[in-house]
Design an enzyme around this catalytic site. Structure first.
Site, PDB file in Angstrom:
ATOM      1  N   LYS A 131       0.874  -1.181   0.000  1.00  0.00           N
ATOM      2  CA  LYS A 131       0.000   0.000   0.000  1.00  0.00           C
ATOM      3  C   LYS A 131       0.910   1.230   0.000  1.00  0.00           C
ATOM      4  O   LYS A 131       1.119   1.870   1.016  1.00  0.00           O
ATOM      5  CB  LYS A 131      -0.886  -0.033   1.260  1.00  0.00           C
ATOM      6  CG  LYS A 131      -2.380  -0.213   0.935  1.00  0.00           C
ATOM      7  CD  LYS A 131      -3.197  -0.328   2.201  1.00  0.00           C
ATOM      8  CE  LYS A 131      -4.508   0.429   2.117  1.00  0.00           C
ATOM      9  NZ  LYS A 131      -5.435  -0.086   1.106  1.00  0.00           N
TER      10      LYS A 131
HETATM   11  C1  LIG Z   1      -6.648  -0.798   0.834  1.00  0.00           C
HETATM   12  C2  LIG Z   1      -7.083  -1.333  -0.468  1.00  0.00           C
HETATM   13  C3  LIG Z   1      -8.036  -2.341  -0.573  1.00  0.00           C
HETATM   14  C4  LIG Z   1      -8.840  -2.838   0.602  1.00  0.00           C
HETATM   15  O1  LIG Z   1      -8.077  -3.393   1.611  1.00  0.00           O
HETATM   16  P1  LIG Z   1      -8.697  -3.601   3.054  1.00  0.00           P
HETATM   17  O2  LIG Z   1      -7.635  -4.294   3.827  1.00  0.00           O
HETATM   18  O3  LIG Z   1      -9.917  -4.428   2.904  1.00  0.00           O
HETATM   19  O4  LIG Z   1      -9.019  -2.248   3.575  1.00  0.00           O
HETATM   20  C5  LIG Z   1      -8.294  -2.858  -1.827  1.00  0.00           C
HETATM   21  N1  LIG Z   1      -7.670  -2.392  -2.921  1.00  0.00           N
HETATM   22  C6  LIG Z   1      -6.777  -1.413  -2.860  1.00  0.00           C
HETATM   23  C7  LIG Z   1      -6.111  -0.944  -4.100  1.00  0.00           C
HETATM   24  C8  LIG Z   1      -6.466  -0.851  -1.632  1.00  0.00           C
HETATM   25  O5  LIG Z   1      -5.604   0.147  -1.570  1.00  0.00           O
END
Ligand SMILES: *Cc1c(COP(=O)(O)O)cnc(C)c1O
Length: 296
Positions: free
Chosen positions: A149
């Site tokens: 992320k």
């Molecule tokens: C954060 C995110 C998600 C969802 O992740 P969670 O852990 O469920 O919050 C899905 N796709 C992308 C591109 C993300 O950045």
């Protein structure tokens, strides 16, 4: 910020912060929910592990352990005396060096907590969202390293989100380089056909914890859940489709590219998982209580 509590208005960084210029930050999105036993953070350890993993992928050494950051989240929520909030931890390359070489850059850590309602709107949660397949695709797997992320990765999502919203839709659906359905801009995507549920394989998407939560619950309920590649036309003819994410929780998709999904209303499976998710995060499900960290 870096181990100290800082007032909201003073939570500032320098203009020449490395991450501001090059997107060299990794972050998390976590939610804390009100329960009968006080506030509880959902899947805190998992999110903090992913934060460390994202940093590891980026070659950044987080100056605090997972446990210290988990405690810092709890302390920050307590200090702010909120019973429900969104939590945004971020690890970023700081001020001091502006070249692209990140070696020797300061690594800073901040955690913000604030109120954030339903990400795709109350109406979206209740009646489903309208989406379009984006003209922007997800990046090459070996260029973007999607399972981190990383702030810089989100330029792609921002381009897609802006296009979708200006075109009158609630959310964009992103295709992989090969043209398969990947996910939405910040949410994973599921389709259901009969009793079979599919979501894109982990190699194509960020593997969300909401995705994992829904997959676990669905399997426990006897559904067949598969991580598999599927196409845009398979999405068009799905009985049901929904999005999952910490911010969006479980949100039904009622339309893709001006085609109704199923009846054009949230389907029974979607509604079932919406309800189950709300029960789990609000501490009303003994079975999944392992996922909650209570503040008191
Ligand atoms: C954060 C995110 C998600 C969802 O992740 P969670 O852990 O469920 O919050 C899905 N796709 C992308 C591109 C993300 O950045």
């Amino acid at each position: 910020m870096d181990g100290k509590h800082v007032d909201w208005d003073k939570a500032q960084i320098h203009l020449l912060t490395h991450a501001f210029h090059y997107g060299t930050a990794v972050f998390e999105g976590i939610r804390c929910y009100k329960t009968d036993r006080g506030p509880a953070v959902f899947r805190l350890q998992d999110h903090m592990r992913r934060l460390h993993n994202s940093a590891h992928i980026m070659g950044m050494e987080v100056p605090y352990s997972q446990e210290v950051l988990e405690q810092a989240v709890v302390d920050t929520i307590r200090l702010n005396e909120v019973d429900e909030c969104y939590i945004r931890p971020i690890v970023y390359l700081g001020y001091g060096k502006l070249g692209l070489n990140p070696v020797g850059c300061d690594i800073n850590v901040g955690i913000a907590v604030f109120r954030w309602g339903s990400y795709l709107g109350e109406d979206g949660v209740k009646n489903g969202v309208r989406t379009k397949v984006s003209s922007f695709s997800r990046g090459n797997v070996n260029a973007i390293l999607d399972s981190a992320k990383t702030s810089g990765n989100y330029v792609n999502s921002v381009l897609a989100k802006r296009e979708a919203v200006l075109d009158g839709y609630d959310e964009a659906i992103m295709l992989s380089q090969e043209g398969f359905i990947a996910e939405a801009t910040g949410e994973n995507l599921f389709i259901a056909r009969g009793k079979k549920i599919s979501t894109a394989p982990g190699a194509l998407v960020l593997e969300g914890y909401t995705r994992d939560t829904v997959m676990t619950m669905a399997r426990d309920e006897g559904y067949q859940v598969r991580e598999e590649i599927f196409t845009r036309d398979q999405l068009y003819v799905a009985d049901e489709a929904w999005l999952t994410g910490t911010a969006a929780e479980v949100t039904p998709i009622r339309e893709v590219d001006r085609r109704a999904i199923g009846t054009g209303k949230p389907g029974p499976m979607t509604q079932k998982f919406q309800k189950m998710y709300q029960e789990v995060v609000r501490g009303k499900s003994e079975k999944y209580s392992r996922w909650l960290t209570y503040l008191s």
